[in-house]
Design a protein around this motif. Sequence first.
Motif, mmCIF file in Angstrom:
data_model
loop_
_atom_site.group_PDB
_atom_site.id
_atom_site.type_symbol
_atom_site.label_atom_id
_atom_site.label_comp_id
_atom_site.label_asym_id
_atom_site.label_seq_id
_atom_site.Cartn_x
_atom_site.Cartn_y
_atom_site.Cartn_z
ATOM 1 N N THR A 275 36.189 -0.938 -40.553
ATOM 2 C CA THR A 275 37.134 -2.040 -40.364
ATOM 3 C C THR A 275 36.384 -3.337 -40.111
ATOM 4 O O THR A 275 35.262 -3.341 -39.603
ATOM 5 C CB THR A 275 38.063 -1.770 -39.166
ATOM 6 O OG1 THR A 275 37.262 -1.576 -37.984
ATOM 7 C CG2 THR A 275 38.919 -0.540 -39.388
ATOM 8 N N GLY A 276 37.021 -4.425 -40.450
ATOM 9 C CA GLY A 276 36.523 -5.749 -40.101
ATOM 10 C C GLY A 276 35.083 -6.015 -40.480
ATOM 11 O O GLY A 276 34.618 -5.682 -41.570
ATOM 12 N N TYR A 277 34.385 -6.613 -39.523
ATOM 13 C CA TYR A 277 33.001 -7.060 -39.774
ATOM 14 C C TYR A 277 32.050 -5.905 -40.040
ATOM 15 O O TYR A 277 30.944 -6.115 -40.547
ATOM 16 C CB TYR A 277 32.501 -7.873 -38.582
ATOM 17 C CG TYR A 277 32.261 -7.050 -37.342
ATOM 18 C CD1 TYR A 277 31.007 -6.492 -37.092
ATOM 19 C CD2 TYR A 277 33.284 -6.809 -36.428
ATOM 20 C CE1 TYR A 277 30.776 -5.718 -35.961
ATOM 21 C CE2 TYR A 277 33.061 -6.048 -35.306
ATOM 22 C CZ TYR A 277 31.813 -5.502 -35.070
ATOM 23 O OH TYR A 277 31.585 -4.740 -33.953
ATOM 24 N N ARG A 278 32.467 -4.671 -39.708
ATOM 25 C CA ARG A 278 31.570 -3.519 -39.879
ATOM 26 C C ARG A 278 31.161 -3.316 -41.332
ATOM 27 O O ARG A 278 30.131 -2.702 -41.614
ATOM 28 C CB ARG A 278 32.237 -2.241 -39.357
ATOM 29 C CG ARG A 278 32.519 -2.248 -37.855
ATOM 30 C CD ARG A 278 33.232 -0.975 -37.434
ATOM 31 N NE ARG A 278 33.619 -1.012 -36.038
ATOM 32 C CZ ARG A 278 32.840 -0.656 -35.020
ATOM 33 N NH1 ARG A 278 31.612 -0.216 -35.302
ATOM 34 N NH2 ARG A 278 33.250 -0.727 -33.780
ATOM 35 N N VAL A 279 31.961 -3.868 -42.255
ATOM 36 C CA VAL A 279 31.628 -3.712 -43.670
ATOM 37 C C VAL A 279 30.283 -4.355 -43.985
ATOM 38 O O VAL A 279 29.560 -3.917 -44.882
ATOM 39 C CB VAL A 279 32.749 -4.322 -44.544
ATOM 40 C CG1 VAL A 279 32.785 -5.839 -44.438
ATOM 41 C CG2 VAL A 279 32.566 -3.911 -45.996
ATOM 42 N N LEU A 280 29.911 -5.386 -43.233
ATOM 43 C CA LEU A 280 28.630 -6.054 -43.457
ATOM 44 C C LEU A 280 27.445 -5.159 -43.135
ATOM 45 O O LEU A 280 26.359 -5.317 -43.704
ATOM 46 C CB LEU A 280 28.547 -7.333 -42.615
ATOM 47 C CG LEU A 280 29.505 -8.468 -42.990
ATOM 48 C CD1 LEU A 280 29.485 -9.548 -41.926
ATOM 49 C CD2 LEU A 280 29.134 -9.042 -44.356
ATOM 50 N N PHE A 281 27.653 -4.236 -42.223
ATOM 51 C CA PHE A 281 26.559 -3.391 -41.754
ATOM 52 C C PHE A 281 26.630 -1.967 -42.277
ATOM 53 O O PHE A 281 25.818 -1.116 -41.905
ATOM 54 C CB PHE A 281 26.557 -3.376 -40.213
ATOM 55 C CG PHE A 281 26.479 -4.740 -39.604
ATOM 56 C CD1 PHE A 281 25.258 -5.388 -39.484
ATOM 57 C CD2 PHE A 281 27.627 -5.391 -39.189
ATOM 58 C CE1 PHE A 281 25.182 -6.656 -38.939
ATOM 59 C CE2 PHE A 281 27.566 -6.672 -38.641
ATOM 60 C CZ PHE A 281 26.336 -7.306 -38.521
ATOM 61 N N GLU A 282 27.583 -1.700 -43.144
ATOM 62 C CA GLU A 282 27.732 -0.364 -43.722
ATOM 63 C C GLU A 282 26.665 -0.135 -44.794
ATOM 64 O O GLU A 282 26.420 -0.985 -45.650
ATOM 65 C CB GLU A 282 29.130 -0.219 -44.336
ATOM 66 C CG GLU A 282 29.389 1.111 -45.024
ATOM 67 C CD GLU A 282 29.462 2.282 -44.042
ATOM 68 O OE1 GLU A 282 29.448 3.429 -44.507
ATOM 69 O OE2 GLU A 282 29.549 2.035 -42.816
ATOM 70 N N GLY A 283 26.014 1.026 -44.732
ATOM 71 C CA GLY A 283 25.010 1.373 -45.732
ATOM 72 C C GLY A 283 23.916 0.315 -45.829
ATOM 73 O O GLY A 283 23.357 -0.125 -44.831
ATOM 74 N N ASN A 284 23.636 -0.111 -47.061
ATOM 75 C CA ASN A 284 22.597 -1.132 -47.277
ATOM 76 C C ASN A 284 23.192 -2.495 -47.618
ATOM 77 O O ASN A 284 22.531 -3.333 -48.234
ATOM 78 C CB ASN A 284 21.644 -0.687 -48.387
ATOM 79 C CG ASN A 284 22.344 -0.597 -49.742
ATOM 80 O OD1 ASN A 284 23.577 -0.561 -49.807
ATOM 81 N ND2 ASN A 284 21.563 -0.577 -50.807
ATOM 82 N N ASN A 285 24.458 -2.713 -47.198
ATOM 83 C CA ASN A 285 25.129 -3.968 -47.543
ATOM 84 C C ASN A 285 24.390 -5.187 -47.000
ATOM 85 O O ASN A 285 24.158 -6.167 -47.724
ATOM 86 C CB ASN A 285 26.569 -3.974 -47.017
ATOM 87 C CG ASN A 285 27.454 -2.999 -47.764
ATOM 88 O OD1 ASN A 285 27.096 -2.525 -48.846
ATOM 89 N ND2 ASN A 285 28.601 -2.679 -47.201
ATOM 90 N N LEU A 286 24.020 -5.148 -45.735
ATOM 91 C CA LEU A 286 23.330 -6.288 -45.136
ATOM 92 C C LEU A 286 21.976 -6.520 -45.793
ATOM 93 O O LEU A 286 21.593 -7.674 -46.054
ATOM 94 C CB LEU A 286 23.156 -6.070 -43.631
ATOM 95 C CG LEU A 286 22.518 -7.233 -42.864
ATOM 96 C CD1 LEU A 286 23.374 -8.494 -43.008
ATOM 97 C CD2 LEU A 286 22.339 -6.878 -41.387
ATOM 98 N N ALA A 287 21.275 -5.445 -46.085
ATOM 99 C CA ALA A 287 19.964 -5.571 -46.741
ATOM 100 C C ALA A 287 20.113 -6.211 -48.118
ATOM 101 O O ALA A 287 19.307 -7.056 -48.519
ATOM 102 C CB ALA A 287 19.301 -4.205 -46.859
ATOM 103 N N ARG A 288 21.152 -5.833 -48.853
ATOM 104 C CA ARG A 288 21.381 -6.407 -50.190
ATOM 105 C C ARG A 288 21.704 -7.892 -50.095
ATOM 106 O O ARG A 288 21.217 -8.701 -50.899
ATOM 107 C CB ARG A 288 22.525 -5.668 -50.886
ATOM 108 C CG ARG A 288 22.204 -4.237 -51.300
ATOM 109 C CD ARG A 288 23.414 -3.614 -51.963
ATOM 110 N NE ARG A 288 23.776 -4.352 -53.185
ATOM 111 C CZ ARG A 288 24.985 -4.277 -53.751
ATOM 112 N NH1 ARG A 288 25.929 -3.522 -53.207
ATOM 113 N NH2 ARG A 288 25.229 -4.964 -54.846
ATOM 114 N N ILE A 289 22.519 -8.260 -49.119
ATOM 115 C CA ILE A 289 22.877 -9.671 -48.953
ATOM 116 C C ILE A 289 21.658 -10.497 -48.570
ATOM 117 O O ILE A 289 21.420 -11.582 -49.122
ATOM 118 C CB ILE A 289 23.995 -9.819 -47.901
ATOM 119 C CG1 ILE A 289 25.299 -9.221 -48.441
ATOM 120 C CG2 ILE A 289 24.192 -11.281 -47.513
ATOM 121 C CD1 ILE A 289 26.425 -9.149 -47.436
#
Length: 226
Positions: free
Chosen positions: A4-18
């Motif tokens: 939910t919410g902001y957690r999508v940014l930290f799911e898997g390698n999402n933050l690393a890709r960004i």
Amino acid sequence: MPITGYRVLFEGNNLARILESVLVVIKLSLIALVIGLLLGIIFGIQRTSSFKPLRWLLQAYLEVFRIVPLLVLLFVFYYILPEALGAEVGNQTVSILVFVLWIAAEMSDLVRKALENVPKSQIEIGRSLGFSQRQMYQVIILPQGLPAIIPDTLNLVTRVIKSSSLLMMIGVPEMIRVGTQVIENYAVTVPTASFWVYGGLFCLYFALCYPLERWAVKLSAKYAAQ
């Protein structure tokens, strides 16, 4: 536990890709700026020469890159350049080439205006001292003209960073493209994914451009007070 919410940014390698996409923007921008600014200074100096055909040619070059939208130029180079060369040209190479030509065109006009604004009295002093044309540029014209364009150059740098978002249209994995891919993966399961991802990208663009913008404002005030 559902995402939910902001957690999508930290799911898997999402933050690393960004964050990797941020590095792509910085790398492409730096390469294009270093080459483009140097070429722009050279072209700007040539635009103050007494050789009219060269001045007209450089003026025409400037007008093309001012009138034609940057996105159109990216598409033209991306699809036509490989055909003209008969070889595959990567999208990042095309991006750097187009941005270099665009930056050089804009910088050349800044340099031309700055050099033409050097007080004529200073030039006359140089002539009275027997300076050659090259010495005039080295000792008088460039040292007095170029510092005044630093604020406008910083504004050009911020424009380059912001315009890098257009590179998504030719497949470069920059910030907007990667962010959109992340959102598409959670479009059904996390309805607010676009809010948090684009909100995060907003903060990253702001962090990259705001310090440059404030620096440009301070320098503009400094030169205006002189």
